[in-house]
Design a protein around this motif. Structure first.
Motif, PDB file in Angstrom:
ATOM      1  N   HIS A  89       0.829  -1.207   0.000  1.00 53.88           N
ATOM      2  CA  HIS A  89       0.000   0.000   0.000  1.00 53.88           C
ATOM      3  C   HIS A  89       0.861   1.254   0.000  1.00 53.88           C
ATOM      4  CE1 HIS A  89       0.333   0.359   4.594  1.00 53.88           C
ATOM      5  NE2 HIS A  89       1.019  -0.706   4.253  1.00 53.88           N
ATOM      6  N   HIS A  90       0.180   2.403  -0.047  1.00 60.30           N
ATOM      7  CA  HIS A  90       0.812   3.726  -0.020  1.00 60.30           C
ATOM      8  C   HIS A  90       0.268   4.489   1.188  1.00 60.30           C
ATOM      9  CE1 HIS A  90       2.594   3.410  -4.027  1.00 60.30           C
ATOM     10  NE2 HIS A  90       1.482   2.795  -4.390  1.00 60.30           N
ATOM     11  N   PRO A  91       0.778   4.189   2.389  1.00 61.25           N
ATOM     12  CA  PRO A  91       0.212   4.847   3.582  1.00 61.25           C
ATOM     13  C   PRO A  91       0.359   6.370   3.515  1.00 61.25           C
ATOM     14  CG  PRO A  91       2.261   3.697   4.119  1.00 61.25           C
ATOM     15  CD  PRO A  91       1.919   3.344   2.705  1.00 61.25           C
ATOM     16  N   GLU A  92      -0.764   7.049   3.648  1.00 58.35           N
ATOM     17  CA  GLU A  92      -0.824   8.508   3.612  1.00 58.35           C
ATOM     18  C   GLU A  92      -0.158   9.084   2.357  1.00 58.35           C
ATOM     19  OE1 GLU A  92       0.454  10.178   7.336  1.00 58.35           O
ATOM     20  OE2 GLU A  92      -0.994   8.990   8.467  1.00 58.35           O
ATOM     21  N   GLY A  93      -0.232   8.332   1.240  1.00 60.73           N
ATOM     22  CA  GLY A  93       0.317   8.807  -0.019  1.00 60.73           C
ATOM     23  C   GLY A  93       1.821   8.638  -0.157  1.00 60.73           C
ATOM     24  N   ASP A  94       2.442   7.959   0.791  1.00 61.17           N
ATOM     25  CA  ASP A  94       3.882   7.733   0.757  1.00 61.17           C
ATOM     26  C   ASP A  94       4.227   6.719  -0.337  1.00 61.17           C
ATOM     27  OD1 ASP A  94       6.543   7.905   1.449  1.00 61.17           O
ATOM     28  OD2 ASP A  94       6.332   6.969   3.423  1.00 61.17           O
ATOM     29  N   VAL A  95       5.516   6.539  -0.594  1.00 65.13           N
ATOM     30  CA  VAL A  95       5.957   5.518  -1.541  1.00 65.13           C
ATOM     31  C   VAL A  95       5.506   4.150  -1.044  1.00 65.13           C
ATOM     32  CG1 VAL A  95       7.916   6.833  -2.441  1.00 65.13           C
ATOM     33  CG2 VAL A  95       8.221   5.363  -0.433  1.00 65.13           C
ATOM     34  N   LYS A  96       5.510   3.186  -1.933  1.00 63.63           N
ATOM     35  CA  LYS A  96       5.004   1.840  -1.673  1.00 63.63           C
ATOM     36  C   LYS A  96       5.665   1.215  -0.443  1.00 63.63           C
ATOM     37  CE  LYS A  96       3.972  -0.159  -5.493  1.00 63.63           C
ATOM     38  NZ  LYS A  96       4.261  -0.752  -6.796  1.00 63.63           N
ATOM     39  N   LYS A  97       4.829   0.585   0.397  1.00 60.09           N
ATOM     40  CA  LYS A  97       5.276  -0.126   1.593  1.00 60.09           C
ATOM     41  C   LYS A  97       4.627  -1.502   1.595  1.00 60.09           C
ATOM     42  CE  LYS A  97       7.123   3.552   3.780  1.00 60.09           C
ATOM     43  NZ  LYS A  97       7.639   4.427   2.794  1.00 60.09           N
ATOM     44  N   ILE A  98       5.222  -2.412   2.368  1.00 57.85           N
ATOM     45  CA  ILE A  98       4.644  -3.751   2.519  1.00 57.85           C
ATOM     46  C   ILE A  98       4.446  -4.015   4.003  1.00 57.85           C
ATOM     47  CG2 ILE A  98       6.897  -4.910   2.497  1.00 57.85           C
ATOM     48  CD1 ILE A  98       5.459  -7.197   0.885  1.00 57.85           C
ATOM     49  N   SER A  99       3.304  -4.596   4.354  1.00 57.87           N
ATOM     50  CA  SER A  99       2.976  -4.926   5.742  1.00 57.87           C
ATOM     51  C   SER A  99       2.587  -6.393   5.816  1.00 57.87           C
ATOM     52  CB  SER A  99       1.799  -4.074   6.240  1.00 57.87           C
ATOM     53  OG  SER A  99       2.113  -2.704   6.148  1.00 57.87           O
ATOM     54  N   PHE A 100       2.957  -7.037   6.912  1.00 54.50           N
ATOM     55  CA  PHE A 100       2.684  -8.457   7.107  1.00 54.50           C
ATOM     56  C   PHE A 100       1.833  -8.663   8.349  1.00 54.50           C
ATOM     57  CE2 PHE A 100       6.756  -8.025   4.996  1.00 54.50           C
ATOM     58  CZ  PHE A 100       6.644  -8.890   3.935  1.00 54.50           C
ATOM     59  N   ASP A 101       0.881  -9.563   8.275  1.00 55.95           N
ATOM     60  CA  ASP A 101       0.097 -10.005   9.432  1.00 55.95           C
ATOM     61  C   ASP A 101       0.273 -11.512   9.504  1.00 55.95           C
ATOM     62  OD1 ASP A 101      -1.708 -10.713  11.382  1.00 55.95           O
ATOM     63  OD2 ASP A 101      -3.366  -9.562  10.550  1.00 55.95           O
ATOM     64  N   ASN A 102       0.932 -11.974  10.530  1.00 59.01           N
ATOM     65  CA  ASN A 102       1.258 -13.393  10.641  1.00 59.01           C
ATOM     66  C   ASN A 102       0.151 -14.230  11.256  1.00 59.01           C
ATOM     67  OD1 ASN A 102       3.824 -13.183   9.422  1.00 59.01           O
ATOM     68  ND2 ASN A 102       4.621 -12.293  11.306  1.00 59.01           N
ATOM     69  N   GLU A 103      -1.025 -13.653  11.400  1.00 62.18           N
ATOM     70  CA  GLU A 103      -2.181 -14.397  11.892  1.00 62.18           C
ATOM     71  C   GLU A 103      -3.178 -14.581  10.754  1.00 62.18           C
ATOM     72  OE1 GLU A 103      -3.794 -12.554  15.370  1.00 62.18           O
ATOM     73  OE2 GLU A 103      -1.819 -12.362  16.298  1.00 62.18           O
ATOM     74  N   ALA A 104      -3.941 -15.643  10.839  1.00 68.54           N
ATOM     75  CA  ALA A 104      -4.960 -15.918   9.808  1.00 68.54           C
ATOM     76  C   ALA A 104      -6.041 -14.857   9.864  1.00 68.54           C
ATOM     77  CB  ALA A 104      -5.565 -17.297  10.024  1.00 68.54           C
TER      78      ALA A 104
END
Length: 145
Positions: A123-138
Motif C-alpha cells: 500500500h501507499h500509507p498517507e500517499g507515501d511511496v510503496k510499503k509492505i505490511s505483514f500479518d502473521n495471523e490468519a
C-alpha cells in the motif's frame, strides 16, 4: 524493495497510488476469469469516485529505503463497474491504456473458502511511496456478506 518484499516483486506491480482531487488512496489491478488484460481496478469505496482519478504506477523507491520514486507513470480516468459502501469496495475499469513499460500485473483471487495462514498488504500509507505490511495471523471473517 527490501529483503522482506523480495517474494512479492511481481504482485507489487498491481498496486498504484490513487490521486483523487486533493485526496490520496491505494488500490490494485484485478484480473477477470477470461485473463484477458481488461483493466479492472479495485479500491476502497471510502476513497471516493474514481472517474477522474490519476493512477500512479511504480511509485516506490528504487532501493531499500533509498533512491527515487518515479512520478510520471500515470494514467487517468475510469468507468465505475460496481461499488458498495457497506462492503467498502469500488470496482472500476481504467479507460486510458496502461503502457506496457509500466509492467502492470493483474492480481487473482481464491474462492476455495480456506482461510490463508497469514496476509500481506502492499500500500501507499498517507500517499507515501510503496510499503509492505505483514500479518502473521490468519484473517477472520466478520459478518455474513
Amino acid at each position: 524493495n527490501c529483503p522482506e518484499g523480495a517474494p512479492w516483486q511481481v504482485q507489487k506491480r498491481a498496486i498504484t497510488l490513487l490521486i483523487i482531487g486533493g485526496g490520496l488512496c491505494t488500490g490494485s489491478l484485478v484480473n477477470n476469469t477470461a485473463n484477458d488484460g481488461t483493466q479492472y481496478y479495485m479500491a476502497a469505496n471510502h476513497c471516493g469516485g474514481l472517474s477522474n482519478a490519476i493512477f500512479r504506477f511504480n511509485y516506490e523507491k528504487s532501493g531499500c529505503g533509498s533512491g527515487s520514486a518515479p512520478t510520471n507513470h500515470t494514467v487517468q480516468g475510469s468507468t465505475q463497474m460496481a461499488a458498495s459502501s457497506s462492503l467498502d469496495f469500488r470496482l472500476v475499469k481504467i479507460t486510458s491504456p496502461i503502457p506496457s513499460n509500466y509492467q502492470p500485473y493483474f492480481l487473482g483471487w481464491n474462492r476455495s473458502g480456506i482461510a490463508p495462514t497469514n496476509s500481506v498488504t502492499i500500500h501507499h500509507p498517507e500517499g507515501d511511496v510503496k510499503k509492505i505490511s505483514f500479518d502473521n495471523e490468519a484473517p477472520t471473517k466478520s459478518g455474513t456478506q
